[in-house]
Design an enzyme around this catalytic site. Structure first.
Site, PDB file in Angstrom:
ATOM      1  N   LYS A 244     -55.807   0.299 -29.806  1.00 37.46           N
ATOM      2  CA  LYS A 244     -55.475  -0.641 -28.752  1.00 37.46           C
ATOM      3  C   LYS A 244     -55.385  -2.048 -29.351  1.00 37.46           C
ATOM      4  O   LYS A 244     -56.265  -2.475 -30.100  1.00 37.46           O
ATOM      5  CB  LYS A 244     -56.532  -0.602 -27.647  1.00 37.46           C
ATOM      6  CG  LYS A 244     -56.155  -1.368 -26.383  1.00 37.46           C
ATOM      7  CD  LYS A 244     -57.132  -1.078 -25.251  1.00 37.46           C
ATOM      8  CE  LYS A 244     -56.663  -1.718 -23.952  1.00 37.46           C
ATOM      9  NZ  LYS A 244     -57.536  -1.396 -22.808  1.00 37.46           N
ATOM     10  N   GLU A 330     -62.338   5.131  -7.738  1.00 37.16           N
ATOM     11  CA  GLU A 330     -62.763   4.400  -6.548  1.00 37.16           C
ATOM     12  C   GLU A 330     -63.367   5.314  -5.484  1.00 37.16           C
ATOM     13  O   GLU A 330     -64.287   4.910  -4.764  1.00 37.16           O
ATOM     14  CB  GLU A 330     -61.567   3.636  -5.960  1.00 37.16           C
ATOM     15  CG  GLU A 330     -61.066   2.504  -6.810  1.00 37.16           C
ATOM     16  CD  GLU A 330     -60.052   2.947  -7.869  1.00 37.16           C
ATOM     17  OE1 GLU A 330     -59.535   2.072  -8.591  1.00 37.16           O
ATOM     18  OE2 GLU A 330     -59.783   4.170  -7.980  1.00 37.16           O
ATOM     19  N   ARG A 358     -57.188   3.247  -2.368  1.00 39.45           N
ATOM     20  CA  ARG A 358     -57.286   4.596  -2.915  1.00 39.45           C
ATOM     21  C   ARG A 358     -58.467   5.387  -2.343  1.00 39.45           C
ATOM     22  O   ARG A 358     -58.577   6.586  -2.589  1.00 39.45           O
ATOM     23  CB  ARG A 358     -57.403   4.521  -4.438  1.00 39.45           C
ATOM     24  CG  ARG A 358     -56.182   3.910  -5.120  1.00 39.45           C
ATOM     25  CD  ARG A 358     -56.497   3.366  -6.497  1.00 39.45           C
ATOM     26  NE  ARG A 358     -56.933   4.380  -7.436  1.00 39.45           N
ATOM     27  CZ  ARG A 358     -56.105   5.074  -8.222  1.00 39.45           C
ATOM     28  NH1 ARG A 358     -54.816   4.864  -8.176  1.00 39.45           N
ATOM     29  NH2 ARG A 358     -56.581   5.958  -9.054  1.00 39.45           N
TER      30      ARG A 358
END
Length: 583
Positions: A244, A330, A358
Site C-alpha cells: 500500500k 457496520e 448499511r
C-alpha cells in the site's frame, strides 16, 4: 510517454511485456503529481498499479467484466481505458470521478463507493452470463480490508458453489483504512507467511480454488497468475500481496494517514492547506477518553473508520480495550452496541451518515425493538459533508427519525453536542442517535439543558408573524435569516427544535396563535423529512403557512455546498424573502 499512446486495453496489449514496468513507473509519477495537487485515495491506488496493468494485459475488457470493490483503487484502470488525459493534463484533472462510473466508460460496470460489494455484484453478472450461455470472464477485485464486511463474506460463500467461471482478485496489503481487525486476518497472515500453503485457508474453506502471488507488485508474477485462471470453468481466488502506498516512502511507512490525502507538497509530504483550530473529531475523542477513564463501562465502537471520532493510533492505544474496531462491518457494530447496552455497558458507535445506511435493519430490529440504550453518533450527514454521489450522508433523517423508540438529537453547537452525548451515555432508557454538526465548530453561550428525556423545543428568540424553526447545524442559518427579516422590519421568532424525531405539539400550537408563517430549515432531503412532519402537524385547516426548506430528492455528484444551498433557496436572504412574501 508510453501512456500517451494508450486509449484502451487494446493499445496496452500491443506493448511487449518488458515495457510494462516502465509503463507502471510512468503511471505512478502521474498518480503522485495529480494526488499531490488535487488529493484523493492515495495508498490504494499506488499499490494497485502493476496488478491493474496485468489485469488489462491478460483479460479483454469490456467483454470480460472487471468489478472493483469500493473502486478507490481504480485510477490506473481509468488511465488504461481512455481517460489518461485526466492525469496527463492538469487542466483536465476534474473531468473524471474518483470512482468507477459507467457514464464515463464501458469498462466501468457500476458506480461504486461503498465497500464489500464487488463479489456480490460480479456474481450477478456471472449468473446472468451463465443463464444466457455466454463465456466471458467475470473478475471481482476486492481488498483485504473489505473482506471484513458481511456482504463480502456472503458473496464468497455463494461464489463457492458457482460451478462456472468466476475470478476473485484479493488485493492483500495487510491494511484496511487503519489496521485490519477480525479473526479472518489470522488466516490471511498465515497464507502470507507460508506463501499460500497454509491449511488455514478461508477461501478453500468456502469451496474456491486458490492461487497465491507473493509479490503483487511484480508484473511477470501477476501475468502468470492471471493467465492461469483466465477462462477457468470454476470459481477461483487469486490472492496477491501488494504494498500500500508503493513508490512514495512516506505512504509506505505511514499507511493509515496516507490512505486518503488532501493536496500536499510532493517533496515534503506536508499538506498544501494547513488546517487549524478545533474539529469535532478531537473534541469527541477528548470527551470520550475522559468518560472512559472514569467509567470502565464506556466503550467506543468503530467500523473501520476510527478517526471519525478522533481516535488516531495514540488515542486508540490510550483507550485500550475500551476502543473496539470491528472492521468494515457496520451491521455488527450496531448489533454489538445493542448487546453491550443490554449487559450494562455504555457503547458509543460513531459512523459517517453514508455508512450508517448499511445497518438500518440492525438499528430497527436489534436496537430499537429491544430498547437498547446505545449511543450512535452520525457524522457528515450534511451538505458540508462528503460530496461524491456514493458518499452523500443526508438521507439519515428519513432513515432514523421515524423508527419507534429511537431519539434522534440534533445539536446546534459544541456545548449542546457534548451535553447530549453525556446525557445519552449516562441514561439507560432508550437508544439515542446524535447528528454531529457539520457547519464547522460553533460555540454558544446559550444555556444547554442537561436532560433530553422531555423534548420541548427551545424558543431562542420571541417575535411574531414569522417563526423559523432551524434544525441542528442549520440553526446558524436560521439566526442569519431572522437577522435579515429584522432588517426589513419583521420581528421573527427563532426556535431550536433539539430533535429530528420529536414533535413539541404545545410549542407549535403556541406559535400558531401569533405567527402566520412557519419556516422549517433542515440539512437534509425534504421529501419525507422532518420539515414535512411539522407541516403535516399544522395541516391545511390551521391557517398557518408552512415553508419547508431542505434539498430536492436527487443524486448529486462532486457538488459545491454553496451551489446546492442556493439552488434550494437556503441562503439567509432567500429564506427571509420567501417568508416575507408568504405574509
Amino acid at each position: 510517454m508510453i501512456i500517451e499512446g494508450i486509449d484502451s486495453p487494446v493499445d496496452l496489449k500491443k506493448l511487449g511485456e518488458r515495457e510494462l514496468p516502465s509503463l507502471a513507473d510512468e503511471i505512478r509519477v502521474l498518480l503522485l503529481n495529480k494526488l499531490s495537487e488535487k488529493g484523493g485515495h492515495f495508498g490504494p491506488n499506488l499499490g494497485m498499479v502493476e496488478a491493474t496493468i496485468a489485469l488489462h494485459y491478460v483479460f479483454d475488457s469490456p467483454s470480460d467484466k472487471i468489478v472493483f470493490d469500493v473502486s478507490h483503487q481504480t485510477y490506473t484502470h481509468k488511465m488504461l481505458t481512455g481517460r489518461a488525459f485526466a492525469w496527463l493534463d492538469s487542466a483536465r484533472y476534474d473531468e473524471v470521478t474518483g470512482f468507477t462510473n459507467p457514464a464515463e466508460s464501458e469498462h466501468d460496470q457500476f458506480t461504486i463507493g461503498h465497500t464489500s460489494t464487488s463479489i456480490s455484484l460480479a456474481l450477478g453478472i456471472a449468473k446472468a452470463r451463465d443463464l444466457q450461455g455466454a463465456k466471458e470472464n467475470v473478475i471481482a477485485v476486492i481488498g483485504d480490508g473489505s473482506l471484513s464486511g458481511g456482504e463480502a463474506l456472503e458473496g464468497l460463500s455463494v461464489a463457492g458453489e458457482m460451478g462456472s467461471n468466476f475470478i476473485i482478485v484479493v488485493n492483500d496489503n495487510d491494511m484496511s483504512i487503519a489496521e485490519n481487525h477480525g479473526g479472518l486476518y489470522t488466516s490471511l497472515s498465515k497464507l502470507r507467511a507460508t506463501e499460500g500453503k497454509s491449511a488455514d485457508n478461508i477461501f478453500s474453506a468456502m469451496g474456491l480454488d486458490y492461487v497465491f502471488v507473493k509479490d503483487g507488485n511484480d508484473i511477470p508474477s501477476l501475468l502468470t497468475a492471471f493467465r492461469s485462471v483466465k477462462d477457468s470453468s470454476k470459481p477461483v481466488v487469486v490472492h496477491i500481496v501488494t504494498q500500500k502506498g508503493k513508490g512514495y516512502k512516506l505512504a509506505e511507512e505511514n499507511r493509515e494517514p496516507w490512505h486518503y490525502a488532501q493536496p500536499f507538497d510532493l517533496g515534503t509530504g506536508k499538506p498544501r492547506r494547513v488546517g487549524g483550530g478545533e474539529n469535532y473529531g478531537n473534541i469527541s475523542a477528548e470527551f470520550l477518553l475522559g468518560k472512559m477513564k472514569n467509567d470502565s463501562r464506556v466503550a467506543v465502537i468503530t467500523a473501520g473508520t476510527p478517526t471519525i471520532l478522533g481516535f488516531d493510533k495514540k488515542r486508540r492505544d490510550e483507550a485500550g480495550s475500551q476502543f473496539i474496531d470491528v472492521g468494515i462491518a457496520e451491521e455488527t457494530a450496531t448489533a454489538m452496541a445493542s448487546g453491550m447496552a443490554r449487559r450494562g455497558g455504555k457503547p458509543v458507535f460513531g459512523v459517517y451518515g453514508t455508512f450508517f445506511q448499511r445497518c438500518y435493519d440492525q438499528v430497527q430490529q436489534d436496537v430499537c425493538v429491544n430498547g437498547s440504550a446505545a449511543t450512535f453518533v452520525v457524522c457528515g450527514a450534511s451538505v458540508w459533508g462528503m460530496n461524491g454521489v456514493t458518499h452523500i450522508g443526508w438521507y439519515d433523517i428519513q432513515m432514523l427519525s421515524h423508527i419507534p423508540n429511537l431519539l434522534y438529537l440534533a445539536p446546534t453547537s459544541v456545548e449542546e453536542y457534548l451535553s447530549m452525548l453525556d446525557w445519552s451515555i449516562e441514561q439507560d432508557k432508550l437508544p439515542v442517535a446524535i447528528r454531529q454538526p457539520s457547519n464547522g465548530v460553533v460555540h454558544s453561550s446559550r444555556a444547554v439543558r442537561k436532560d433530553y428525556g422531555d423534548l420541548s423545543y427551545d424558543v431562542v428568540k420571541r417575535g411574531k408573524d414569522v417563526a423559523i424553526i432551524a434544525l441542528g447545524d442549520f440553526f446558524q442559518l436560521g439566526e442569519k435569516a431572522v437577522e435579515s427579516l429584522s432588517a426589513s422590519g419583521i420581528d421573527a421568532t427563532l426556535v431550536n427544535p433539539v430533535s429530528a424525531s420529536c414533535i413539541d405539539g404545545e410549542c407549535l400550537k403556541e406559535l400558531a396563535k401569533s405567527h402566520r408563517v412557519i419556516v422549517t430549515l433542515e440539512d437534509g432531503i425534504l421529501s419525507g423529512g422532518w420539515g414535512q412532519t411539522i407541516a403535516s402537524f399544522f395541516g391545511a385547516e390551521s391557517g398557518v403557512k408552512v415553508i419547508n426548506r431542505g434539498y430536492k430528492k436527487e443524486f448529486l455528484d462532486r457538488f459545491k455546498a454553496d451551489d446546492v444551498l442556493l439552488d434550494n433557496r437556503l441562503t439567509p436572504e432567500l429564506i427571509a424573502s420567501d417568508a416575507a412574501a408568504a405574509l
